[in-house]
Design an enzyme around this catalytic site. Structure first.
Site, mmCIF file in Angstrom:
data_model
loop_
_atom_site.group_PDB
_atom_site.id
_atom_site.type_symbol
_atom_site.label_atom_id
_atom_site.label_comp_id
_atom_site.label_asym_id
_atom_site.label_seq_id
_atom_site.Cartn_x
_atom_site.Cartn_y
_atom_site.Cartn_z
ATOM 1 N N ASP A 259 0.813 -1.231 0.000
ATOM 2 C CA ASP A 259 0.000 0.000 0.000
ATOM 3 C C ASP A 259 0.841 1.274 0.000
ATOM 4 O O ASP A 259 0.568 2.212 0.748
ATOM 5 C CB ASP A 259 -0.956 0.016 1.195
ATOM 6 C CG ASP A 259 -2.069 -1.007 1.085
ATOM 7 O OD1 ASP A 259 -2.045 -1.803 0.131
ATOM 8 O OD2 ASP A 259 -2.964 -1.012 1.935
ATOM 9 N N ASP A 292 -0.492 -4.444 -3.715
ATOM 10 C CA ASP A 292 -1.488 -3.366 -3.879
ATOM 11 C C ASP A 292 -0.857 -1.996 -3.671
ATOM 12 O O ASP A 292 -1.421 -1.127 -3.002
ATOM 13 C CB ASP A 292 -2.645 -3.558 -2.893
ATOM 14 C CG ASP A 292 -3.374 -4.874 -3.073
ATOM 15 O OD1 ASP A 292 -3.331 -5.435 -4.180
ATOM 16 O OD2 ASP A 292 -3.990 -5.352 -2.105
#
Length: 433
Positions: A259, A292
């Site tokens: 992230d 991600d």
């Protein structure tokens, strides 16, 4: 979910099939170009379809989804060459013109002294600045720019983990009372410091976080220093989070693992919202991570950006993108003129994924067509190295594990809610290097 590992024979068969479907080139080619319509696992746009996926279309509207404003935002280069910054941050106050030793102190001063809409510039002298930087909603247009020759010379750094407790967050972020109730960004800090849960979660794990419109960064590095100090499990560690509209990054490096860049839309209360546009333009930059590591709900264009997937944390899965675009919104992420690369742990292995949809908020219900987010992304006019899965470059959706399903119908609707919206056009895929 886990990545699929093929035997040598199965991999060769899969590669042969995908090459046949994507232009007929042989596995001995140095590279190939996926062509329309692609496959269910790797859908490709036609030239006509790709015509709508341009920065002009992505940035055409702002305001609320229900009442869009056709303001046609056209980002221009961030020019700091003639700027005389009133706020200069350096390792030592008074040296080389430094007015502050803390970026947050300079931001606070700028917000207090410039309540209008005139752009404010904060110059960062070469050095490493340890600590968070929060820019609140309603701040004037703000530009933070590094004064070094390269973005590596100005580093904003702190180690934050979504799995840390609010108490640990308070000790890490505010050990000497840097944030006080009268400060402009106090509410941002306090929302995370007083969380009732056991952990601060992803939304509070950012080193730099801006809720303001017209926020700009140039020529600097933001790193969440958690990096490889944790295991390969779930440890969201955001380097940069933006929630505002008309955000620009130029010649910026964002480093983390899971992230890294949260390019998002939220409200003042740090809650996800689904009612308005947040646009961002990222140019000539470098983003590094493993899981991600570019994610969120904003409408974002990445132009001449290198996305670099790393294996150093030992993650069993790797995904670059995880958009959670609203199903009624046609534009999520656009990647143009860019490079997707991997380190030695991935290069040649063809096991990392380009990305997956983020079915945000649907853990209990599963994917509900037309209601659940259905991430939108186009990678076009870009190069993808041999780190990425050739036959199945897109993973099952985050949160719901919804299997990827590309639409290759001759009369397809590119926004059909029963299919994924992750596409390629005019990409060059390296088979070996």
């Amino acid at each position: 979910m886990s990545l699929t590992h093929y035997s040598g024979l199965a991999a060769a068969v899969s590669m042969s099939l995908i090459l046949t479907a994507c232009g007929g080139q042989t596995p001995n080619s140095a590279r190939f170009q996926p062509v329309f319509p692609g496959t269910v696992s790797r859908p490709v746009l036609s030239a006509q379809e790709a015509g709508r996926f341009t920065p002009q279309h992505y940035f055409a509207h702002g305001g609320e989804y229900a009442k869009p404003v056709a303001d046609g935002w056209t980002p221009t280069p961030i020019d700091t060459s003639r700027v005389t910054a009133a706020y200069v941050v350096g390792p030592r106050a008074g040296v080389a013109g430094a007015t502050h030793t803390s970026i947050q102190q300079a931001v606070n001063a700028a917000l207090r002294q410039h309540p209008g809409q005139t752009r404010v510039y904060i110059k960062l002298l070469p050095g490493t600045y340890t600590g968070t930087v929060y820019v609140p909603e309603g701040a004037p247009p703000l530009t933070l720019f590094g004064a070094g020759d390269r973005p590596e010379q100005v580093v904003v750094s702190l180690a934050l983990d979504s799995m840390m407790s609010p108490a640990d967050y308070r000790a890490r972020v505010n050990p000497h009372g840097q944030y006080q109730p009268a400060d402009p960004a106090w509410y941002m800090y306090n929302a995370c410091a007083t969380k009732a849960g056991a952990t601060i979660n992803t939304t509070c794990s950012a080193v730099m976080w801006s809720q303001s419109n017209d926020f700009q960064l140039k020529n600097l590095t933001v790193v969440n220093a958690l990096l490889d100090t944790v295991d390969s499990g779930t440890h969201q560690a955001v380097a940069l989070r933006t929630d505002g509209d008309r955000v620009q990054l130029e010649n910026v490096r964002l480093l983390s693992r899971q992230d890294t860049f949260f390019v998002n839309t939220s409200d003042r209360q740090n809650s996800y919202v689904t009612d308005h546009y947040s646009r961002a333009y990222i140019k000539d930059s470098y983003i590094e991570g493993d899981v991600d590591y570019v994610f969120g709900r904003a409408t974002a264009v990445f132009d001449r950006v290198r996305f670099h997937t790393v294996s150093s944390r030992g993650s069993k899965e790797a995904y670059v993108f995880a958009p959670d675009s609203i199903p009624s919104v046609k534009y999520g992420f656009l990647v143009i003129n860019s490079q997707l690369t991997g380190d030695n742990g991935y290069r040649g292995a063809q096991k990392a994924k380009l990305g997956r949809a983020w079915d945000q908020g649907a853990k209990q219900t599963g994917y509900l067509p037309g209601k659940t987010a259905n991430g939108q992304l186009v990678i076009r006019d870009s190069t993808i190295d041999s780190s990425y899965d050739l036959a199945n470059p897109w993973g099952a959706a985050a949160t719901t594990d919804r299997p990827f399903k590309g639409n290759i119908s001759p009369q397809r609707d590119l926004d059909d809610i029963h299919f994924n919206r992750l596409w390629e056009y005019n990409t060059q895929v390296l088979l070996h290097e």
